[in-house]
Design a protein around this motif. Structure first.
Motif, PDB file in Angstrom:
ATOM      1  N   UNK A  37       8.371  33.221 -18.372  1.00 33.18           N
ATOM      2  CA  UNK A  37       9.548  32.356 -18.397  1.00 33.18           C
ATOM      3  C   UNK A  37      10.585  32.916 -19.361  1.00 33.18           C
ATOM      4  N   UNK A  38      11.847  32.834 -18.962  1.00 32.31           N
ATOM      5  CA  UNK A  38      12.923  33.278 -19.847  1.00 32.31           C
ATOM      6  C   UNK A  38      12.971  32.355 -21.066  1.00 32.31           C
ATOM      7  N   UNK A  49      13.786  28.762 -20.383  1.00 33.82           N
ATOM      8  CA  UNK A  49      12.730  28.051 -19.647  1.00 33.82           C
ATOM      9  C   UNK A  49      11.545  27.766 -20.558  1.00 33.82           C
ATOM     10  N   UNK A  97      10.355  23.975 -21.123  1.00 32.05           N
ATOM     11  CA  UNK A  97       9.022  23.607 -20.627  1.00 32.05           C
ATOM     12  C   UNK A  97       8.604  22.223 -21.101  1.00 32.05           C
TER      13      UNK A  97
END
Ligand code: ATP
Ligand code: ATP
Ligand code: MG
Ligand code: MG
Lengths: 267, 241, 357, 267, 357
Positions: free
Chosen positions: E94-95, E98, E102
């Motif tokens: 995930x970048x 992100x 989360x």
């Protein structure tokens, strides 16, 4: 974090279903086979020859696969190059060949009339209808499983670990041997188990490429098939024996998998 | 380098040339041929598989000395293609209706009812013979029976397996196959007038490394230990012509 | 014989281009400092041969390690540099001592364990020899990794934040060990750190990088005496205020602070500047006390935090911008300082450094 | 670190040998088949039915395997329990069964006379000689490959990542779905490719358990085998087509493997 | 409403047993400090529900999280604590944004990116929003992880070394942001750090752990005024010498230093002790100058390092044991100090704290 919860239940359920489905047919075979037959089937030399040959040839094939396949898989996992996914796909193709066709393909490639046939003949290498041919067939059928599994395992190794090994004076060979392989150990041993199991069950390609000569090319699956049309119960008995033996061996592999070389920590 | 190559070639050839005989035979011949080889003390490497597998091998350049099939069409085709010498019939087998032990079915007529069958596929010897028989039956019966066929098997093993496991109610196989199941299946004899002549053809393969051995092996099949072994296994002698 | 490191290279990164020219004399240590994301670790990776720059060259003495023009590019294992990875990169399948022993190829097998444990012990990790990395604490991992990098005394030593995960005591002890090692080392060494004291203690020279370029380099003393930028000033422990400078007839520079207020400095400057003053140069007075001459800077501030240490206190202030003063316990008591209290912070114009932002 | 050196050469050599060995037989099959036949073989409905059935059934089997197998593999990878290696071995056993025997086993378990036969019959479920049976057979032979590969992939995921997800309020299901699966993505998609390929080439078990009936249970490998004895060239042609199609599909899987869900990074 | 944390548990570790009893008031922050390997991270893992202790209980206000006796053991996701892992544990797939998003389940999808980027920006990582973790620098990762832990303002905040990988400037900025967050937070917070300044600035109370037990706790001022052990003294910035104490008739305690030499203290003590003195309490004199009264401690020392910072210098000394003095630029010049020079270090007996080793 092993708490019970709906999800945990679901996981257990999934495993239970899977296990039941995969185990039941095997249990059924044992159920169909009076224990006496198991012993008898070990009594006939045909069976013993077949089992022994199966062990020898699958082991040989596995060795070839691991020795040649591991570096190949490592390369695929650590290098990026154009057309890589084509190469990987090519490696997977043998999977989709129906066994007999695979045998035909091998004959067309390495058979007397095959593309490489004359070359091999000149080199005095006989494969067709020879034990060597069985090993070739098994290698061809089982290799893809090991290759792909090993590749996935190598790809999951943190590149910085290899980098660290290099800065510590280890050439790539040593980094490969001392770091990449142990770190990918679990995956690699899984791949070995899969490839070996697949080879042990191989039937069509071997029959087509190497024939079914007792003691020479008649592996357990071929012996089983042969007695299908002559002594059906014996066929089942032999299958049961084959399963039992390989279960034992696979368990052994697992324990090996715990050893430092493959996955464990070296104290 | 060189000499090692030579020796290996030596080794390669001696195994084949030293009187040893390579036989490719239909799976159903296994008991008979092994008995024969033992009785006659023939040093034979025998490979048993589906007749058509073996034919495919020979087409791919594999050269056993003897090719024995469960029919005559496959050897004839190979002969036509110049891959084997002229085939000879060395035995005949009897096609029977096989049913699981204790089945209700006891005649061809029962096959038109609500039953399932497995028969050999077209091109597979057992399949072709089966179609021959059905062809002999009165008009509507063949369709009725074929309608009940739920599997077209590429080899006898498939039919036998399904019968023993009750996957189908009946199937056409050779009497020798039923014998092999140790009573798991019962054979229902077919009317003699329907009985096709299930002839087994054998031939010497062109380019065989041991043609003489091959020929004597075949001769042995026609009379002598071979013929006896075949008889013991339930085969019938070739029709006198 | 041993020889210095010469490196000059350019490598494109996400936000900016890393363009460095570094020279480290044999036997000396260069500290690389700079804001997070300045390119320090990448620089080490390039020198170690783990990241190939777009252009440039790296050489240790006569020996070229990398020369893009001449197509030279030695693999890492032939560069013989001990590299402590910022995130350790310990081998998960090897116990601590085997991690350290990994680099000891030329040491006879029997002696390796002993040698490895010895190095571990120097950094207080001797009893961890048999523990697998996953069972080590953060600081323990860092020390094992440090030991691994030092164990095979390499020609070039590169340590990326060797002490960042250690408490003061452990760090001090490890720092002393490191100092001895560096003093003994014949080759050059590069140390990445964000702690000025560590840099000053361990390194002979400090190079400050920002956005991929060296913006200042010199000894710790030079940097703190003449900080070239707000970052450097801050790094050396000064408090920095931002403002706009204009020269005055009197020769002193007047800076209008962004948060409001005005300060004077003896340094010449124009336009946007950082005003650097060391906390201990600042004295605090109750509000409303009148100025004693323009030589003194005075700005109104509010106390945000009070931290007493021994006979001294660090006072966090807000004067439009955050500011820190360091005063004696007595004056703390006298002024009755506490968060919220208003004060006047004063310091000499001559103690006021003007730096680039 | 892609420098040339003896080791790199060795790696390349290993890959070249592997590739040549695996590809040659397939090439040979194409070589034996005049392009015309390829078209013709697509012309016959028997072939088209078979290919279509193969695609449908293998896909169905793959879905079953992934849906049920993934949680099972996750459990095996994340939990420790006594007798675990026995369970894992049990999962591997179907591999060593010769195909025909696997078929017999399935019949003995799920056939009319089988252990579960009556239960299934009562539930009105017909497997034997039905398309559903094909799917069962394919699932049985292909599942072990996916299960073991997925297990290895899950085991390689750093537990702290799952822990982090949990502390961020994700229940185990979400951690499994949003973290474990993406992190194991590459390995999982490999497993899918292996299982699918294996299913596509499956012959013996399907034949024994589901029989061979055009359009219902006659998959491509069965059709190939059927025409072996009648029209050998057609058999080869169909094999070639099968290989070509699956090559295309496997390549597609690779590209899918690059997508965020399976291995890539979500920006 | 919000409520405090009560935790008491015992968990066996390799070398020792972790036996803690922690209480954190709502709205306050507790700093956990201690030597590397003391058990700080493990403590956080226990509270977060990632490590199950052998016995004990953890509760937030009325809500029991863990109670081995009563068989309560909430899974981590139901404990609602924001946890910054010491090694970040960023999701590699995930970048940055992100990763932060989360935890933002209850935020509407459309707004998540915005919210996440906002938090990142507070820690100067706004422009990294789209970068995958593997392309981030060490400090950048740490800030992303910090943002991720804070984003969903949890009931309990636990930060394991949140600033350890950051340079002074970035750390100061991030520290201020963190301070605001902690001040605003209604729930309790626990901060693991090895930096006294950070602890003093961010935490209301400091608990010192060693080998799995709390050995001292109190405010920063209390700790520095009455360090309970050599570690605490060192942690608060004091220099520590080791020796053996004996009481004298005069009431002052005399300590025979391990390295040789003798010092006096007004603190009562017997046997093995640590002698703590703050570097700025020490004055240096040329060797051979005679004593002015026994109220003053005098020991011979050799200069090992000199670090000038602004108008001040830190002098590394070796008096049998390492010692640090902080003197003015003038006296540095006057004494002409340089590594190797011999000096006499003197300080008041009243400024000499005696602490347990
Ligand atoms: N693989 C990569 N691809 C693109 N950009 C990268 C990559 N690795 C690092 N960067 C960027 O390059 C810059 C420098 O990274 P580097 O790790 O060298 O910083 P650093 O000086 O070590 O910072 P820190 O003190 O936080 O470790 C950072 O902005 C980072 O985002
Ligand atoms: N999984 C484990 N098994 C056994 N011992 C462990 C494990 N994890 C940590 N330890 C040991 O427990 C002790 C405490 O570890 P912990 O990580 O809590 O220390 P810490 O206080 O966080 O140290 P640091 O400041 O270096 O991070 C250490 O000695 C460590 O070696
Ligand atoms: Mg870095
Ligand atoms: Mg820790």
């Amino acid at each position: 974090m092993n708490r019970r919860g709906p999800f945990a239940v679901l996981l257990v359920a999934a495993l239970a279903v899977t296990l039941a489905f995969l185990i039941l047919p095997i249990v059924a075979i044992f159920a169909d086979t009076p224990p006496g037959d198991l012993i008898d089937s070990l009594g006939s030399d045909a069976s013993r020859d077949a089992l022994w040959l199966s062990l020898k040839t699958t082991l040989a094939a596995l060795i070839v696969i691991v020795v040649v396949g591991t570096p190949a898989a490592y390369l695929l996992a650590t290098r990026e190059f154009r057309g890589k996914s084509v190469v990987v796909t090519a490696i997977e193709l043998p999977l989709v060949l129906p066994p007999a066709v695979a045998g035909i393909g091998l004959l067309a490639a390495f058979g007397p009339k095959g593309i490489f046939g004359s070359a091999l003949a000149d080199a005095g290498i006989e494969l067709v209808l020879e034990t060597a041919g069985v090993i070739v067939a098994l290698t061809f059928v089982a290799a893809p499983f090991y290759l792909r599994q090993a590749q996935a395992a190598f790809a999951a190794v943190d590149p910085d670990l290899l980098a660290a090994a290099r800065t510590l004076g280890a050439g790539e060979p040593r980094a490969f041997w001392r770091v990449a392989i142990p770190c990918a150990g679990a995956g690699i041993s899984t791949g070995m188990a899969l490839a070996w199991g697949r080879a042990l069950g191989e039937f069509g390609a071997t029959l087509m490429f190497a024939g079914s000569f007792q003691g020479i090319t008649q592996t357990a699956p071929l012996a089983i098939f042969a007695s299908f049309s002559t002594d059906f119960p014996a066929a089942l008995a032999l299958s049961a024996v084959l399963v039992a033996i390989s279960a034992a061996l696979l368990l052994a592999v697992k324990l090996l998998g715990r050893s430092p070389l493959l996955g464990g920590v070296q104290a | 380098g060189d000499d090692s190559d030579d020796t290996s070639t030596e080794a390669g050839s001696t195994t084949a040339a030293g009187g040893e005989l390579v036989v490719s035979a239909a799976a159903s011949l296994e008991p008979a041929f092994t008995a024969y080889a033992e009785a006659a003390g023939i040093d034979a490497k025998q490979s048993f598989a589906g007749s058509d597998d073996l034919a495919a091998q020979i087409r791919q350049g594999v050269t056993p000395d003897v090719y024995a099939a469960a029919n005559t069409s496959l050897p004839d085709d190979l002969y036509a293609d110049g891959l084997v010498s002229k085939p000879v019939v060395f035995a005949t087998n009897t096609l029977v209706l096989a049913v699981p032990d204790g089945s209700q079915i006891d005649s061809l007529d029962d096959l038109t009812g609500d039953v399932t069958l497995a028969i050999g596929d077209e091109g597979v010897p057992v399949g072709d013979y089966t179609r021959e028989i059905l062809g002999e039956l009165p008009k509507e019966e063949p369709e009725a029976i074929l309608d009940n066929v739920s599997s077209l098997e590429p080899d006898v093993a498939g039919i036998v397996g399904k019968l023993t496991q009750g996957a189908v109610d009946a199937g056409f196989v050779y009497v020798t196959d039923v014998v092999a199941t140790d009573g798991a299946l019962t054979a229902i004899d077919l009317p003699a007038d329907l009985q096709p002549d299930v002839a087994y053809g054998v031939a010497v393969v062109d380019g065989a490394e041991n043609p003489e051995g091959a020929q004597s092996f075949i001769d042995g099949l026609l009379e002598g230990e071979g013929a006896d072994a075949l008889a013991d296994a339930g085969f019938k002698p070739p029709p006198p012509n | 014989m041993s020889s210095g490191l010469e490196a000059r290279f350019a490598a494109g990164l996400r936000e900016f281009e890393l363009e460095l020219e570094l020279a480290v004399e044999p036997g000396t240590c260069l500290a690389l400092v700079g804001p997070s994301g300045a390119g320090k670790s990448t620089a080490l990776r390039v020198i170690a041969g783990l990241h190939r720059p777009d252009s440039g060259s790296v050489a240790l003495g006569e020996r070229p390690w990398l020369d893009r023009e001449r197509g030279v590019d030695l693999p890492p294992e032939r560069r013989d540099c001990g590299y402590l990875f910022q995130d350790y990169a310990l081998f998960p399948h090897l116990s601590a001592w085997r991690n350290v022993a990994f680099g000891l190829k030329e040491v006879p097998r029997r002696e390796r364990r002993e040698r490895a444990t010895a190095v571990l012990s120097r950094f207080g990790a001797g009893e961890l020899a048999d523990a697998p990395p996953r069972e080590l604490s953060g600081g323990e991992r860092q020390r094992v990794a440090l030991a691994r990098a030092l164990a095979r005394d390499p020609a070039l030593l590169m340590l990326d934040e060797p002490l960042s995960a250690l408490d003061s005591t452990t760090a001090a002890a490890a720092g002393r060990e490191l100092a001895t090692t560096l003093a003994a080392a014949e080759g050059p060494a590069i140390l990445v750190t964000h702690d000025f004291a560590d840099a000053a203690l361990l390194a002979d020279r400090i190079a400050v990088i920002d956005r991929g370029r060296v913006i200042q380099s010199g000894s710790a003393a030079e940097l703190s005496a003449q900080p070239g930028s707000a970052f450097v000033a801050d790094f050396t422990g000064a408090a920095v205020l931002f403002g706009t400078a204009r020269a005055t007839a009197s020769g002193t520079t007047v800076v209008a602070l962004d948060g409001g207020g005005e300060v004077r400095s003896s340094d010449p400057a124009e336009g946007e500047v950082g005003v650097a003053v060391y906390p201990w140069e600042i004295t605090l007075e109750p509000p409303g006390t009148e100025a004693h001459g323009s030589a003194l800077n005075r700005i109104e501030a509010r106390v945000t935090s009070v931290t007493e240490v021994g006979s001294r206190a660090r006072i966090g202030l807000l004067a439009g911008q955050p500011l820190v003063a360091e005063i004696t316990g007595e004056s703390l008591a006298r002024l009755g300082l506490a968060p919220g209290v208003g004060v006047v912070a004063t310091w000499k114009a001559t103690a006021t450094r003007l730096v680039a932002r």
